[in-house]
Design an enzyme around this catalytic site. Structure first.
Site, short mmCIF file in Angstrom:
data_model
loop_
_atom_site.label_atom_id
_atom_site.label_comp_id
_atom_site.label_asym_id
_atom_site.label_seq_id
_atom_site.Cartn_x
_atom_site.Cartn_y
_atom_site.Cartn_z
N ASN A 276 7.78 6.54 3.30
CA ASN A 276 6.33 6.61 3.48
C ASN A 276 6.04 6.50 4.97
OD1 ASN A 276 7.03 3.58 2.66
ND2 ASN A 276 5.32 3.52 4.11
N ASP B 125 13.61 -1.45 0.90
CA ASP B 125 12.79 -0.80 1.93
C ASP B 125 12.60 -1.72 3.12
OD1 ASP B 125 10.92 0.50 3.44
OD2 ASP B 125 9.26 0.20 2.03
N PRO B 126 13.46 -1.58 4.15
CA PRO B 126 13.29 -2.44 5.33
C PRO B 126 12.32 -1.86 6.36
CG PRO B 126 15.29 -1.17 5.54
CD PRO B 126 14.65 -0.73 4.26
N ASN B 127 11.61 -0.78 5.99
CA ASN B 127 10.64 -0.16 6.90
C ASN B 127 11.26 0.22 8.25
OD1 ASN B 127 8.30 -2.07 5.24
ND2 ASN B 127 7.90 0.09 5.60
N ASP C 293 1.15 8.72 -0.74
CA ASP C 293 0.00 7.85 -0.94
C ASP C 293 -1.29 8.67 -0.88
OD1 ASP C 293 -2.04 5.96 -0.63
OD2 ASP C 293 -0.76 4.59 0.49
N LYS D 229 11.22 -5.45 -0.76
CA LYS D 229 10.76 -5.25 0.62
C LYS D 229 11.71 -5.99 1.54
CE LYS D 229 7.91 -3.35 2.07
NZ LYS D 229 7.92 -2.02 2.72
N LYS E 297 11.74 -2.69 -6.48
CA LYS E 297 11.90 -2.38 -5.06
C LYS E 297 11.81 -3.71 -4.32
CE LYS E 297 8.84 -0.52 -1.44
NZ LYS E 297 8.02 0.64 -1.06
N HIS F 293 1.94 -11.45 5.63
CA HIS F 293 0.59 -11.11 5.17
C HIS F 293 -0.32 -12.31 5.36
CE1 HIS F 293 1.43 -7.56 2.19
NE2 HIS F 293 2.08 -7.41 3.32
N HIS G 276 1.12 -2.83 -5.15
CA HIS G 276 1.08 -4.25 -4.76
C HIS G 276 0.23 -5.06 -5.74
CE1 HIS G 276 2.44 -2.79 -0.84
NE2 HIS G 276 2.32 -3.95 -0.27
N ASN H 216 -0.30 -0.19 -0.27
CA ASN H 216 -0.55 -1.43 0.48
C ASN H 216 -1.35 -2.32 -0.46
OD1 ASN H 216 -0.75 0.77 3.08
ND2 ASN H 216 0.41 -1.08 3.41
N ARG I 32 -6.16 -5.93 9.69
CA ARG I 32 -4.90 -6.57 9.29
C ARG I 32 -4.14 -7.05 10.52
NH1 ARG I 32 -0.15 -3.88 5.47
NH2 ARG I 32 1.49 -5.27 6.21
N TYR J 149 7.36 -4.58 -7.50
CA TYR J 149 7.44 -4.60 -6.03
C TYR J 149 7.70 -6.05 -5.60
CZ TYR J 149 6.29 -2.69 -1.40
OH TYR J 149 6.33 -2.25 -0.09
N HIS K 229 3.18 5.49 -2.42
CA HIS K 229 3.32 4.27 -1.60
C HIS K 229 2.04 3.46 -1.73
CE1 HIS K 229 1.65 2.80 2.29
NE2 HIS K 229 2.77 2.12 2.34
N GLU L 168 15.19 6.41 17.08
CA GLU L 168 16.00 5.67 18.06
C GLU L 168 16.69 6.65 18.99
OE1 GLU L 168 18.66 3.62 15.17
OE2 GLU L 168 20.33 4.62 16.16
N GLU M 165 14.86 3.21 0.94
CA GLU M 165 13.59 3.69 1.50
C GLU M 165 13.53 3.34 2.99
OE1 GLU M 165 10.27 2.85 -1.08
OE2 GLU M 165 8.94 2.62 0.63
O1 GKR Z 1 2.66 -4.65 2.24
O2 GKR Z 1 3.33 -5.20 4.18
C1 GKR Z 1 3.37 -4.48 3.21
C2 GKR Z 1 4.27 -3.29 3.20
O3 GKR Z 1 5.34 -3.44 4.08
C3 GKR Z 1 3.48 -2.09 3.60
O4 GKR Z 1 2.85 -2.29 4.83
C4 GKR Z 1 4.30 -0.87 3.64
O5 GKR Z 1 3.53 0.16 4.18
O6 GKR Z 1 4.61 -1.18 1.28
C5 GKR Z 1 4.73 -0.36 2.33
C6 GKR Z 1 6.03 0.40 2.34
O7 GKR Z 1 6.51 0.74 1.29
O8 GKR Z 1 6.54 0.72 3.40
MG MG Z 2 8.06 1.96 2.35
#
Ligand code: GKR
Ligand code: MG
Length: 448
Positions: free
Chosen positions: A292, A238-240, A316, A210, A208, A28, A371, A344, A424, A150, A342, A269, A263
């Site tokens: 999300n 949550d590794p996205n 969200d 990240k 949670k 960030h 957040h 940001n 961003r 978070y 969800h 893939e 998450e």
């Molecule tokens: O704040 O960078 C972040 C999060 O990774 C955000 O971009 C995600 O969209 O918080 C979010 C998530 O739960 O995936």
């Molecule tokens: Mg997420």
């Protein structure tokens, strides 16, 4: 008709400070941006809404102004309908959504008009003398809404040259959490300290983490350390979508005693969509899965549910609208699935909106994401809703139930105007940690 008329719509872009928080997308930046909508009506009421920042969203909102002004407040549904007729979102540009967490695509997933919907519901509630949650779905379900702690890994901001990108320093704050949140937090022990600090300040019972930052096994070690310290907490990671299906299965298979749900462990893939891959992850691990990323519009939602790819959808309101988010809670609850929110980075106007939405969601929502603990102290409201014992207190006043502080808004607008760019970009600060770093949706950001 006695309904007040909307006399003015202001769109005010704002910025606030953030920590060097790490995610799959990078780090960030020191400053994040948001857009505010402020409506005034002929009764002298002010209605407010907050949404993601950036020029695209700001321009969309400005273009919508003439569809809003000079209309009676009670016609809010007609206003939204007109906006949707005129600004028909082109599926071509957001069809893939954020299945790969590509931050540049977030602006197409976020729909700017939901900030207008929020401000309209705020005005309508004030006119009708009821809180916003009473206008949504089946009305108020609760007076406080559970939110989760978070937790992020955070990098050392001193690695970024002073003056280049200036992160906020709070080392002399009397508040232990405010001090800690601006420091480096990169080990399991430091994340446990982080959880202790936010549990102490806000009373969180559930967390949670990240992920998508360090090697998967190190992140699992962090989860185990958290669970050891907070044995009764529900902990999710949550590794996205950073892990391949194979990695996600290997990492999570033996983690049932530590993790309550996962998450977005994996994503698209091998020619399969994130929805198909998540279904396979569920089959292999029997874990509950939240998202999300793979269900961010109604069409994706249909495929997610058809495949039974997900148990918890984080609806969200900036993606789905307020009406839409609550409709989602009704559907999920009637199908035995779970609803959540969800987030940001955001200011406290979104926090108030989350409180009203969480209050109206039916069923038993998952603790909501926010957040805001990273932004606490930079409030734009006179009466920021509080998190007490891990529960966000729903404002009792009419509409959104909160009052804007225009001096603070204008200061946040001045900060925004001082920025070289409003969009961003999580790659920029990363370059100071790993020279030449580029985003790779299958590599945790610090693993190169
Ligand atoms: O704040 O960078 C972040 C999060 O990774 C955000 O971009 C995600 O969209 O918080 C979010 C998530 O739960 O995936
Ligand atoms: Mg997420």
């Amino acid at each position: 008709m006695n309904s007040p008329i909307i006399t003015k719509m202001e769109v005010i872009p704002v910025a606030g400070y953030d920590s060097m928080l790490m995610t799959l997308s990078g780090a960030h930046a020191p400053v994040f941006t948001r857009n505010l909508v402020i409506l005034t009506d002929s009764a002298g009421h002010i209605g407010i809404g907050e949404i993601h920042g950036g020029d695209y969203t700001c321009e969309c909102l400005n273009a919508m102004r003439e569809l809003v002004v000079d209309t009676p407040v009670v016609r809010y549904r007609e206003i939204m309908q007109k906006i949707h007729r005129v600004f028909n979102h082109d599926l071509g540009e957001d069809g893939e959504g954020i299945q790969k967490l590509e931050i540049s695509k977030l602006k197409f997933v976020v729909k700017s008009e939901w900030a207008i919907e929020c401000a309209l519901l705020d005005l309508l509630g004030q006119y009708m003398e009821i809180p916003m949650c009473q206008l949504l779905g089946e009305g108020r379900q609760r007076t406080e809404v559970e939110v989760l702690g978070y937790l992020f890994y955070a990098s050392d901001k001193n690695k970024v040259p002073q003056g280049e990108m200036q992160y906020l320093d709070e080392h002399d704050s009397p508040d232990p959490w405010f001090r800690l949140r601006r420091e480096e937090i990169l080990t399991p022990a430091r994340v446990v300290e982080e959880a202790e600090a936010v549990a102490e300040k806000y009373g969180f019972r559930n967390f949670k983490l990240k992920g998508g930052v360090l090697a998967g096994e190190t992140e699992m070690e962090t989860v185990r350390a958290l669970k050891k310290r907070f044995p009764n907490a529900r902990i999710n990671i949550d590794p996205n979508g950073a892990w391949s299906l194979k990695e996600a299965i290997a990492l999570c298979r033996d983690m049932h005693e530590y993790i309550t749900y996962v998450e977005d462990p994996c994503g698209p893939e091998g020619g399969y969509s994130g929805r198909e891959i998540m279904r396979e992850f569920k089959n292999a691990t029997q874990f509950q899965v939240a998202t999300n990323m793979i269900a961010v519009d109604w069409r994706q939602f249909y495929h997610t549910v058809s495949l039974n790819a997900c148990d918890i959808i984080l609806a969200d309101p900036h993606f789905w609208g307020f009406d839409g988010a609550i409709r989602m809670s009704q559907l999920l609850t009637s199908w035995g699935l779970t609803w959540g929110i969800h987030s940001n980075n955001h200011f406290d106007i979104t926090l108030a909106a989350f409180a009203q939405t969480g209050a109206a969601a039916v069923g038993e929502p998952a603790p909501l994401d926010t957040h805001w603990i990273w932004q606490d102290g930079q409030n734009l409201l006179e009466d920021t809703p509080q998190i007490i014992n891990g529960k966000l207190q729903v404002p009792e006043g009419n509409g959104l139930g909160v009052h804007i502080n225009m001096d603070r808004v204008m200061a946040a607008n001045a900060l925004y105007n001082s920025l070289p760019s409003h969009d961003r970009n999580d790659a920029k600060a990363m370059q100071y940690l790993i020279p030449g770093w580029t985003y790779d949706h299958k590599k945790p950001c610090l693993v190169r």
